[in-house]
Design an enzyme around this catalytic site. Structure first.
Site, short mmCIF file in Angstrom:
data_model
loop_
_atom_site.label_atom_id
_atom_site.label_comp_id
_atom_site.label_asym_id
_atom_site.label_seq_id
_atom_site.Cartn_x
_atom_site.Cartn_y
_atom_site.Cartn_z
N ARG A 55 0.79 -1.22 -0.02
CA ARG A 55 -0.25 0.14 0.04
C ARG A 55 0.98 1.34 -0.25
O ARG A 55 1.59 1.67 0.88
CB ARG A 55 -0.80 0.06 1.31
CG ARG A 55 -1.83 1.17 1.35
CD ARG A 55 -3.02 1.10 2.04
NE ARG A 55 -2.82 1.06 3.53
CZ ARG A 55 -3.35 1.29 4.51
NH1 ARG A 55 -4.94 1.35 3.99
NH2 ARG A 55 -3.41 0.89 5.72
N ASP A 74 -3.84 3.33 13.86
CA ASP A 74 -3.16 3.87 12.77
C ASP A 74 -3.63 5.43 12.81
O ASP A 74 -4.57 5.78 13.48
CB ASP A 74 -2.84 3.12 11.66
CG ASP A 74 -4.34 3.04 11.12
OD1 ASP A 74 -5.35 3.70 11.39
OD2 ASP A 74 -4.63 1.90 10.25
#
Length: 534
Positions: free
Chosen positions: A154, A442
């Site tokens: 990603r 996150d």
């Protein structure tokens, strides 16, 4: 002739990643696509302003033909070894210990995350690329799993720059590079052919897409990159994250634009909620309650999930579910056991809705998630045959907040303060995957935490204790929370509080928390004693 200038130190091993040929590829990507990217980011700004002015997103008539055409399919997992069975995907940063732990897990796929779970320091970004380079070549000590997960990268979102690498055009004009193009380009250049030769392929996850036109840009980059490296078209496969309110209404169009390179879509719940708060922040009817009440059980999130599954399966794409971020290393084992039961229930609901796989944030969650999906799928690699013909989620369903208990509590405010500031303290220190409040968090959690506080202040929310939330009250709560934190000389709480004040307590609302934090704090930490060109 254009080239890339390195505006940061070359640590041991970095020259392997930042080779002249690799940087020439990065320069070629920017020569061809950076102007297009700039225009698309401008469209984002205009679209966001339109939503704030009251024009809510809808399915566009201009692309009705794509949605109505039942004949087209995406490439899916056909010809993409390792993507047929994605029942449990592990996500995480790309530090060496995390890479080793991920590759030793029983997950089917590992999402190597240079975005939300990585603080984009120079050392993390290039060091992470080096760790992946070594892992793909079997050169990381400690990896002993003969059935390693398939790797997917990603990269950072379109909006994030990479200021340590500068694109210098033919007229010697310098501009910062795109974090997305740097992350994609370095990984693809060094590893694509090696992955193909080993029986896998170059697989990617595309974050923060806001329109099908942004997906089209990615597809054109894929076509160019495969030609550049002499690889057949369709070698690349990508899974697009559906995590913005505009993308929800363009899922089919995003699949269409990526169709020759598309593996699936992911329902990114926390980022989607952040997008809702961010885009509808001026609308009082969109004031949302404490974060702990924002679950996939909400009607609008159920509609989002049903629409994603039915859309994917109609087009031959995998539908991947949401994240579970329980911290299994928590010292309270009874708490972990209780939360694990809830996680298994969540995964069972996803499987029953037709999802082909799910996400977990820690290797310790993989086995339990596998057990749930094994029970649902049996010997089948996926649920593409479940077309969800019963799902009829329309625009009204995906924008329905009626009946939502919008209670905001003092503890909810305090929790958001602790999470936003605590996360940024760690992020500024180079850690993007942070244990906070019993969970692994996150950047998406920090984003929704600070955006909710901004929204609650904006609309003068009354808390459960009868007090109206104001900037002064948040400042008081923040001072009380900071007073009980054990401080250290090397911590970054002073900077974290400054960032929190600007992003949650100011009149203006920064679109992303990490953009000013990166530009104003992380970049200046890198010694610029040497500048190199390639």
């Amino acid at each position: 002739m254009s080239h890339i200038k390195i505006n940061a130190p070359i640590e041991p091993g970095f020259d392997t990643i930042l080779s002249e040929s690799a940087l020439n590829f990065i320069a070629a990507l920017h020569d061809r696509f950076s102007d297009r990217l700039g225009k698309l980011l401008g469209v984002r700004g205009r679209q966001a302003q339109s939503i704030r002015n009251g024009t809510f997103p809808r399915f566009t008539p201009d692309t009705a033909g794509i949605r109505a055409d039942t004949t087209w399919k995406v490439a899916g997992s056909t010809g993409a070894p390792g993507l047929e069975d994605r029942r449990v995907e592990l996500t995480g940063p790309v530090s060496e210990p995390e890479v080793i732990a991920a590759l030793n897990s029983r997950a089917k796929v590992w999402l190597a995350d240079l975005e939300d779970a990585t603080s984009p320091t120079w050392a993390n970004i290039i060091g992470g690329q080096l760790n992946l380079f070594n892992a793909i070549r079997g050169n990381l000590p400690g990896v002993n799993n003969r059935q390693q997960p398939t790797i997917g990268l990603r990269p950072r979102g379109w909006h994030l720059p990479e200021k340590h690498l500068l694109h210098v055009d033919g007229q010697d004009r310098e501009t910062e590079t795109s974090g997305a193009m740097v992350d994609f380009g370095l990984y693809f250049f060094h590893n694509a052919r090696r992955l193909v030769d080993s029986g896998s392929g170059p697989y990617f996850y595309l974050p923060k897409l806001e329109s099908f036109r942004e997906a089209r840009l990615w597809n054109e980059i894929f076509v160019f990159a495969q030609d550049y490296m002499g690889l057949p078209q369709g070698t690349i496969r990508a899974t697009a994250h559906i995590e913005t309110i505009t993308a929800v209404f363009q899922m089919e169009e995003i699949l269409w634009e990526l169709r020759d390179h598309c593996a699936g879509l992911n329902a990114a719940g926390w980022d989607y909620l952040f997008s809702l708060v961010k885009n509808f922040r001026n609308s009082p009817e969109w004031v949302l309650p404490d974060r702990e009440h924002l679950t996939m059980g909400l009607p609008l999130l159920q509609a989002f999930a049903d629409r994603l599954v039915s859309t994917c399966h109609r087009r031959g794409a995998h539908a991947i579910g949401t994240m579970s971020n329980l911290m299994t290393t928590h010292p309270d084992k009874e708490f972990v056991a209780s939360e694990m039961v809830k996680m298994r229930e969540d995964k069972a609901r996803e499987a029953s809705r037709g999802f082909d796989g799910t996400w977990v944030a820690e290797p310790g969650l993989v086995d339990d998630a596998l057990e749930v999906f094994d029970a649902a799928l049996g010997d089948k690699p996926n649920q593409l045959d479940n077309r969800r013909v019963d799902a009829h989620a329309c625009a009204e369903h995906m924008l329905d907040v009626s009946g939502l208990d919008k209670t905001v509590t003092e503890e909810g405010v305090r929790l958001n303060i602790r999470v936003a500031i605590g996360y940024m303290n760690e992020w500024l220190g180079g850690n993007g995957n942070v244990a906070l409040e019993n969970l692994l968090e996150d950047a998406s959690t920090a984003e929704i935490s600070r955006s909710q506080i901004w929204q609650w202040i904006r609309h003068s929310v009354t808390l459960d204790n009868g007090k109206q939330l104001t900037r002064d009250l948040v400042e008081r709560y923040m001072g009380e929370e900071l007073a009980v934190i054990e401080r250290h000389p090397a911590d970054h709480y002073t900077e974290a509080v400054e960032i929190f004040r600007k992003s949650a307590l100011g009149e203006d609302f920064p679109e992303f928390l990490t953009m000013p934090a990166y530009s104003d704090h992380l970049v200046d930490r890198v010694s610029k004693g040497a500048v190199f060109s390639a």
